[in-house]
Write a protein that holds these residues in place. Sequence first.
Motif, PDB file in Angstrom:
ATOM      1  N   THR A  13      -8.931   0.701  -6.604  1.00  0.00           N
ATOM      2  CA  THR A  13      -8.722  -0.607  -6.497  1.00  0.00           C
ATOM      3  C   THR A  13      -7.340  -0.888  -5.806  1.00  0.00           C
ATOM      4  O   THR A  13      -7.206  -1.913  -4.764  1.00  0.00           O
ATOM      5  N   ASP A  14      -6.271  -0.038  -5.945  1.00  0.00           N
ATOM      6  CA  ASP A  14      -5.276  -0.155  -5.233  1.00  0.00           C
ATOM      7  C   ASP A  14      -5.055  -0.276  -3.726  1.00  0.00           C
ATOM      8  O   ASP A  14      -4.715  -0.966  -3.081  1.00  0.00           O
ATOM      9  N   MET A  15      -5.839   0.832  -3.150  1.00  0.00           N
ATOM     10  CA  MET A  15      -6.474   0.805  -1.819  1.00  0.00           C
ATOM     11  C   MET A  15      -6.981  -0.290  -1.340  1.00  0.00           C
ATOM     12  O   MET A  15      -6.347  -0.945  -0.291  1.00  0.00           O
ATOM     13  N   GLN A  16      -7.980  -0.685  -1.929  1.00  0.00           N
ATOM     14  CA  GLN A  16      -8.688  -2.091  -1.726  1.00  0.00           C
ATOM     15  C   GLN A  16      -7.841  -3.234  -1.472  1.00  0.00           C
ATOM     16  O   GLN A  16      -7.764  -3.765  -0.353  1.00  0.00           O
ATOM     17  N   ARG A  17      -6.791  -3.369  -2.355  1.00  0.00           N
ATOM     18  CA  ARG A  17      -5.905  -4.322  -2.429  1.00  0.00           C
ATOM     19  C   ARG A  17      -4.974  -4.254  -1.231  1.00  0.00           C
ATOM     20  O   ARG A  17      -4.513  -5.276  -0.476  1.00  0.00           O
ATOM     21  N   ALA A  18      -4.325  -3.167  -0.906  1.00  0.00           N
ATOM     22  CA  ALA A  18      -3.354  -2.799  -0.002  1.00  0.00           C
ATOM     23  C   ALA A  18      -4.230  -3.200   1.266  1.00  0.00           C
ATOM     24  O   ALA A  18      -3.633  -3.726   2.066  1.00  0.00           O
ATOM     25  N   LEU A  19      -5.415  -2.779   1.619  1.00  0.00           N
ATOM     26  CA  LEU A  19      -6.092  -2.905   2.790  1.00  0.00           C
ATOM     27  C   LEU A  19      -6.288  -4.421   3.053  1.00  0.00           C
ATOM     28  O   LEU A  19      -6.132  -4.997   4.263  1.00  0.00           O
ATOM     29  N   ILE A  22      -3.019  -5.783   4.040  1.00  0.00           N
ATOM     30  CA  ILE A  22      -2.659  -5.474   5.344  1.00  0.00           C
ATOM     31  C   ILE A  22      -3.391  -6.211   6.293  1.00  0.00           C
ATOM     32  O   ILE A  22      -2.837  -6.900   7.458  1.00  0.00           O
ATOM     33  N   ALA A  23      -4.847  -6.537   6.209  1.00  0.00           N
ATOM     34  CA  ALA A  23      -5.599  -7.234   7.032  1.00  0.00           C
ATOM     35  C   ALA A  23      -4.969  -8.523   7.179  1.00  0.00           C
ATOM     36  O   ALA A  23      -4.907  -9.327   8.302  1.00  0.00           O
ATOM     37  N   HIS A  24      -4.757  -9.343   6.025  1.00  0.00           N
ATOM     38  CA  HIS A  24      -4.121 -10.622   6.129  1.00  0.00           C
ATOM     39  C   HIS A  24      -2.982 -10.738   6.845  1.00  0.00           C
ATOM     40  O   HIS A  24      -2.736 -11.452   7.662  1.00  0.00           O
ATOM     41  N   GLU A  25      -2.029  -9.606   6.730  1.00  0.00           N
ATOM     42  CA  GLU A  25      -0.623  -9.660   7.583  1.00  0.00           C
ATOM     43  C   GLU A  25      -0.992  -9.447   8.769  1.00  0.00           C
ATOM     44  O   GLU A  25      -0.431 -10.108   9.759  1.00  0.00           O
ATOM     45  N   ILE A  26      -1.845  -8.552   9.338  1.00  0.00           N
ATOM     46  CA  ILE A  26      -1.995  -8.601  10.800  1.00  0.00           C
ATOM     47  C   ILE A  26      -2.691  -9.653  11.326  1.00  0.00           C
ATOM     48  O   ILE A  26      -2.258  -9.989  12.512  1.00  0.00           O
ATOM     49  N   PRO A  47     -11.501   6.124   9.327  1.00  0.00           N
ATOM     50  CA  PRO A  47     -12.092   5.429   8.219  1.00  0.00           C
ATOM     51  C   PRO A  47     -11.457   4.173   7.928  1.00  0.00           C
ATOM     52  O   PRO A  47     -11.752   2.977   7.604  1.00  0.00           O
ATOM     53  N   LEU A  48      -9.888   4.306   7.855  1.00  0.00           N
ATOM     54  CA  LEU A  48      -8.905   3.139   7.339  1.00  0.00           C
ATOM     55  C   LEU A  48      -9.215   1.821   8.354  1.00  0.00           C
ATOM     56  O   LEU A  48      -9.307   0.762   7.982  1.00  0.00           O
ATOM     57  N   ALA A  49      -9.190   2.381   9.813  1.00  0.00           N
ATOM     58  CA  ALA A  49      -9.043   1.130  10.594  1.00  0.00           C
ATOM     59  C   ALA A  49     -10.740   0.630  10.599  1.00  0.00           C
ATOM     60  O   ALA A  49     -10.904  -0.720  10.672  1.00  0.00           O
ATOM     61  N   ARG A  50     -11.618   1.444  10.189  1.00  0.00           N
ATOM     62  CA  ARG A  50     -12.860   0.822  10.089  1.00  0.00           C
ATOM     63  C   ARG A  50     -13.008  -0.182   8.932  1.00  0.00           C
ATOM     64  O   ARG A  50     -13.881  -1.336   8.983  1.00  0.00           O
ATOM     65  N   ARG A  51     -12.355   0.101   7.870  1.00  0.00           N
ATOM     66  CA  ARG A  51     -12.421  -0.732   6.712  1.00  0.00           C
ATOM     67  C   ARG A  51     -11.687  -1.968   6.964  1.00  0.00           C
ATOM     68  O   ARG A  51     -11.780  -2.820   6.427  1.00  0.00           O
TER      69      ARG A  51
END
Length: 186
Positions: A13-19, A22-26, A47-51
């Motif tokens: 869940t922490d990873m999903q929130r962080a990604l 990050i996507a919104h910041e990008i 895999p992180l880039a694909r996510r």
Amino acid sequence: MEYKIKSVLMTDTDMQRALLRIAHEILERNKGSSNIALVGIRKRGVPLARRLAKVILEIEGREVPVGVLDISFYRDDLRIHPHPVVQGTHIPFNVNEKDVVLVDDVLFTGRTIRAAMDELIDFGRPSSIQLAILVDRGHRELPIRPEYVGKNVPTSRREKVKVNLVEEDGEDKVYIMEVWDNGSKS
């Protein structure tokens, strides 16, 4: 040297929130997704880039290109490790004039990112190279600074940050590992 789990730094869940953050910041920094390309650094950056690309698609309704970078021949420790295991680079788009976001799991000394930038420049001249990292653990040896960070965590040099991803390890979790020598805590 042996490492043992000291603590769980991030859950799935922490990873999903962080990604998601990050996507919104990008998207905010680049005023949308029209000129963005993501490049994951092998192994777990891919895999992180694909996510991130999937999250950006959900937010913007537009696919962003994703590339894969294998920095094996660009590392500065080839004299120490002269036989790298090469898995291949695949960048199926023109990087010229793109805002390229390099994606990796952990930022430590900065040497991996330096190697990734060296290789990326061999493919052309991006408008910008930005850096997205899931975990920044400090201890930089080069002047490298990420624009996007999932979590900052101060660590000692005797600790290791271990990122597990479903795609590679069957789970999404980030651990702080501690060095143990001869079965006793050092």
